[in-house]
Design an enzyme around this catalytic site. Sequence first.
Site, PDB file in Angstrom:
ATOM      1  N   LYS A 115     -12.568  18.371  11.428  1.00  0.00           N
ATOM      2  CA  LYS A 115     -12.556  17.019  12.003  1.00  0.00           C
ATOM      3  C   LYS A 115     -12.758  17.047  13.509  1.00  0.00           C
ATOM      4  O   LYS A 115     -13.378  16.139  14.069  1.00  0.00           O
ATOM      5  CB  LYS A 115     -11.245  16.297  11.660  1.00  0.00           C
ATOM      6  CG  LYS A 115     -11.181  15.869  10.213  1.00  0.00           C
ATOM      7  CD  LYS A 115     -10.153  14.776  10.002  1.00  0.00           C
ATOM      8  CE  LYS A 115     -10.122  14.347   8.544  1.00  0.00           C
ATOM      9  NZ  LYS A 115      -8.998  13.448   8.238  1.00  0.00           N
ATOM     10  N   LYS A 197     -18.726  18.365  -2.178  1.00  0.00           N
ATOM     11  CA  LYS A 197     -17.854  17.433  -2.889  1.00  0.00           C
ATOM     12  C   LYS A 197     -18.400  16.007  -2.763  1.00  0.00           C
ATOM     13  O   LYS A 197     -18.923  15.645  -1.705  1.00  0.00           O
ATOM     14  CB  LYS A 197     -16.466  17.507  -2.240  1.00  0.00           C
ATOM     15  CG  LYS A 197     -15.347  16.980  -3.088  1.00  0.00           C
ATOM     16  CD  LYS A 197     -14.005  17.344  -2.462  1.00  0.00           C
ATOM     17  CE  LYS A 197     -13.288  16.091  -2.030  1.00  0.00           C
ATOM     18  NZ  LYS A 197     -11.886  16.311  -1.671  1.00  0.00           N
ATOM     19  N   LYS A 200     -16.638  10.028   0.268  1.00  0.00           N
ATOM     20  CA  LYS A 200     -16.788   8.643   0.689  1.00  0.00           C
ATOM     21  C   LYS A 200     -17.538   8.543   2.007  1.00  0.00           C
ATOM     22  O   LYS A 200     -17.983   7.478   2.401  1.00  0.00           O
ATOM     23  CB  LYS A 200     -15.432   7.929   0.756  1.00  0.00           C
ATOM     24  CG  LYS A 200     -14.278   8.722   1.299  1.00  0.00           C
ATOM     25  CD  LYS A 200     -12.960   7.989   1.067  1.00  0.00           C
ATOM     26  CE  LYS A 200     -11.783   8.875   1.452  1.00  0.00           C
ATOM     27  NZ  LYS A 200     -10.499   8.305   1.158  1.00  0.00           N
TER      28      LYS A 200
END
Length: 335
Positions: A115, A197, A200
């Site tokens: 992140k 994966k 979203k």
Amino acid sequence: MLDGKKTLFSGMQATGNLTLGNYLGALKNWVTISDEYQTFFSVVDMHSITVRQDPAELRKRARALLTLYIAAGLDPEKNCIYYQSHVSGHAELAWILNCFTYMGELNRMTQFKDKAAKHADNINAGLFTYPVLMAADILLYQADVVPVGIDQMQHLELTRDIAIRFNNIYGDVFTVPEAYIGKSGARVMSLQDPAKKMSKSDENPNGSIYLMDDPDTVMRKFKRAVTDSEACVRYCDGQPGIHNLIDIYCACTGKTPQETEAEFDGRGYGDFKGAVGEAVVSVLKPLQARFADLSKNKDYLDGVIRENARKAQYFSAKTLRKVQKKVGFPEIPRG
Ligand code: TRP
């Protein structure tokens, strides 16, 4: 142990559009196992602000997520479904636990590194101590089990280390939680890049099935899904695209990979992709209908939110008070 049941805690962030991966990988498993436990399912909005959010959008998405928990089948009378930000104990315990967590431990967290690289202009302290807030979530309710995806395992390990460290100093204060990793469909991959994966935050919307996608969109995305060179429906490691589609099909129909191979023996990818699309639509349709009904019922949802905030406050206060005493904070004098 409450009502003779062990306690389960889990949470999800209301950022981005929820995907089929969130449903099959997490929510659906929550529903399956929820009866066996005293449960707390949080909408972790405090975690969300470690990345800059639009306030109105966050509020809207958080409410949609909470609604989705119920639409997916979690009865809010039996499961404590609540907003993290409604219970001040999360932040209070997180502060205390910050003082029992080492910089070196947080520096090793792979999610922080990812992140920080992605949001290089906003590497705030909250992003760094994110796992400590997560530890506080779990330990505040004395959770025995925590259903998490593989990507959250490192945070759960840290939670256990913090709990053990604290207990070694102050006696048995925290239950040391175990991970609960679900079985089938636990990891839904992108339809466009099966090495990744389903996410979203994927830039390519064709890679993800969103929970609110209409049937045409779902069918179209499956038709375009990446498959492999073998041109037959076989469940093996060298064929990540078809492997993923079989996983999705099985998670939606309850069939096994072997049954699926037999069903599509001698048939091509086109047939199979259509069948996967239909299986997904048949799962999403009722979910979307329940979601729409619940969303219309503002008073009902408000009542659920109010009651469960109280319930979560009640359980969390017990742990918090105990911890505050242990570390030496005084009580407010009576009178
Ligand atoms: N960090 C988790 C995620 O992004 C969400 C989360 C926050 C969580 N607190 C939790 C999950 C406690 C399980 C238990 O997926």
